[in-house]
Scaffold this motif. Structure first.
Motif, mmCIF file in Angstrom:
data_model
loop_
_atom_site.group_PDB
_atom_site.id
_atom_site.type_symbol
_atom_site.label_atom_id
_atom_site.label_comp_id
_atom_site.label_asym_id
_atom_site.label_seq_id
_atom_site.Cartn_x
_atom_site.Cartn_y
_atom_site.Cartn_z
ATOM 1 N N PRO A 281 0.767 -1.227 0.158
ATOM 2 C CA PRO A 281 -0.027 0.094 -0.069
ATOM 3 C C PRO A 281 1.078 1.210 0.019
ATOM 4 O O PRO A 281 1.950 1.300 0.358
ATOM 5 N N ARG A 282 0.261 2.472 -0.434
ATOM 6 C CA ARG A 282 0.884 3.618 -0.469
ATOM 7 C C ARG A 282 0.951 4.218 1.129
ATOM 8 O O ARG A 282 -0.117 4.518 1.559
ATOM 9 N N SER A 298 -3.577 -1.464 -3.377
ATOM 10 C CA SER A 298 -3.904 0.079 -3.868
ATOM 11 C C SER A 298 -4.504 0.881 -2.914
ATOM 12 O O SER A 298 -4.861 1.966 -3.224
ATOM 13 N N GLU A 315 -9.365 -2.788 -1.629
ATOM 14 C CA GLU A 315 -8.667 -2.179 -2.710
ATOM 15 C C GLU A 315 -9.046 -0.982 -2.780
ATOM 16 O O GLU A 315 -10.434 -0.655 -2.577
ATOM 17 N N GLY A 316 -8.269 0.315 -3.123
ATOM 18 C CA GLY A 316 -8.851 1.565 -3.145
ATOM 19 C C GLY A 316 -9.134 2.186 -1.989
ATOM 20 O O GLY A 316 -9.856 3.337 -1.921
ATOM 21 N N ARG A 318 -8.961 4.746 1.082
ATOM 22 C CA ARG A 318 -8.190 5.981 1.592
ATOM 23 C C ARG A 318 -8.621 5.992 3.204
ATOM 24 O O ARG A 318 -9.634 6.232 3.499
ATOM 25 N N GLU A 332 -13.923 -2.434 -0.248
ATOM 26 C CA GLU A 332 -13.407 -1.493 -1.382
ATOM 27 C C GLU A 332 -13.806 -0.212 -1.596
ATOM 28 O O GLU A 332 -14.931 0.114 -1.256
ATOM 29 N N HIS A 333 -12.834 0.766 -1.887
ATOM 30 C CA HIS A 333 -12.800 2.027 -2.064
ATOM 31 C C HIS A 333 -13.647 2.863 -0.881
ATOM 32 O O HIS A 333 -14.169 3.904 -1.072
#
Length: 420
Positions: A281-282, A298, A315-316, A318, A332-333
């Motif tokens: 992950p970032r 991601s 995934e995705g 934040r 997700e997201h």
């Protein structure tokens, strides 16, 4: 030989830490990935000559507390014991009640730390100051701005000798910008004034012919009964710190304390901070990820994020300025900002969980966390969002500035509400 006492208090009605305190005693709430009082214990264990750490409070010694004590003793190879009060005895009553255990073995001095503070704990510097100028009481102080100082114990010092000349707990008008950090170093003779307060309380109770004289006599408030009375008599001194410090009175302040501790990890525990790796992950800024957590490559995390044991991040996702507790799932997201996601909670796909930060003024180096209140003028104040234990948030909804009590399954969006 030295000892340390950590005052952990106990369950109170109307606590500002609910609903999080429903699931775990407040001192064990994870801040920057570890229980709140582990930061205290780590600091005490690093002081040369530390022989024993005592926890004093009136929590029932449940399984979580006992497991924590056992794990802590093994990790630091140091006796860590819990002494349970028979009733809430105030900030000084437990010290006097358990004086024999504290003084057993003849310690040179003993630290006293309130559990609900975040600090870099400059204990070695306090010990050096105590040994240079030995007195019964040494208080750790820091500075606050004039307005916010009214929310704390205020200290007037002699700038040359650092003697405490005057002490007022939460004054109604400005007294001083030096405030009490709730971290102390006491000589054994510091227990004598506590004995005097106890005896005076006992006499007053007997005059009132109260049938329950012992609990009343045993309640001693360090700040009002001891510090205020002895200020200016050559017994109390202050050591000023410019390091990090904050109270942890509410979930919002726990989130702020997590940020401070994550920043400290750069120096004290770099191994606890997640690193950006290829295929991972970032990571932005300081982030703690428990080794058992599963984070999708991601996902974008940080700054100032703490992810607990067994958490799943899809995934995705934040995540920013948030704490995600044991066993939670972010599908997700999901977007989670300025929030605490409770144990075992689930946030559905494309949902948004967001709070409003209540941080100190970054342009004022003396600013502290404001005392938070849930209501003002009959209205719920915007604050961080808190999801209690095992809350289920559906897909594609917004939860903004809200508190959701445990075991709720929501069906729509909510803004500025307490969801019972």
């Amino acid at each position: 030989m030295l000892k340390a006492v950590i005052l952990i208090g106990g369950p109170q009605k109307g606590t500002r830490f609910r609903p999080l305190s429903f699931e775990v005693p407040k001192p064990l709430f994870p801040v920057a990935g570890v229980p709140m009082i582990q930061h205290h214990i780590e600091a005490c264990a690093q002081v040369p000559g530390m022989q024993e750490i005592l926890l004093i409070g009136f929590y029932q010694p449940d399984e979580a507390l006992m497991q924590f004590l056992e794990a802590t003793q093994q990790e630091f190879n140091l006796p860590v014991r819990y002494l349970q009060e028979f009733a809430p005895l105030g900030t000084g009553g437990g010290l006097y009640h358990f004086r024999d255990q504290i003084l057993a073995g003849g310690p040179e001095a003993f630290f006293v730390l309130n559990a609900d503070v975040c600090s870099d704990f400059p204990l070695s510097a306090m010990l050096d100051a105590h040994r240079r100028q030995r007195h019964p009481f040494l208080l750790l102080g820091t500075t606050a701005n004039r307005k916010q100082s009214l929310n704390y114990g205020c200290i007037v010092e002699n700038p040359q000798t650092h003697e405490v000349l005057h002490y007022v707990e939460k004054p109604s008008t400005f007294i001083s910008d030096i405030i009490n950090c709730g971290i102390y170093l006491f000589s054994p003779e510091a227990l004598t004034p506590l004995r005097d307060v106890f005896q005076r309380n006992q006499q007053e109770r007997q005059l009132e012919d109260s049938p329950s004289s012992w609990p009343g006599a045993g309640t001693i408030r360090l700040e009002q009964d001891v510090f205020s009375a002895l200020a200016g008599k050559g017994q109390i001194y202050v050591h000023i710190t410019e390091g990090i410090w904050s109270q942890i009175k509410s979930a919002g302040s726990a989130l702020y304390a997590s940020r401070l501790y994550l920043g400290r990890y750069q120096v004290t525990h770099p191994e606890r901070l997640a690193k950006h790796t290829p295929g991972g992950p970032r990571i932005r800024g300081n982030v703690y990820i428990h080794p058992t957590a599963k984070v999708a490559p991601s996902a974008v995390l940080g700054p100032n994020v703490s992810i607990g044991k067994g958490v799943t991040v899809g995934e995705g996702v934040r995540l920013r300025e948030s704490i995600v507790l044991h066993g939670a799932t972010l599908q997700e997201h999901t977007c989670v900002l300025h929030s605490i996601v409770g144990w075992g909670s689930t946030v559905g796909r494309w949902a948004r969980v967001e709070g409003t930060p209540n941080d100190p003024n970054p342009n004022d180096p003396r600013a502290r966390m404001d005392s938070e209140s849930l209501f003002k003028d009959g209205k719920l104040l915007p604050a961080i969002t808190i999801l209690g234990c095992r809350v289920r948030i559906p897909a594609e909804v917004l939860i903004l500035n809200s508190i959701v009590l445990p075991h709720k399954e929501l069906s729509r969006s909510f803004t500025n509400q307490i969801i019972l």
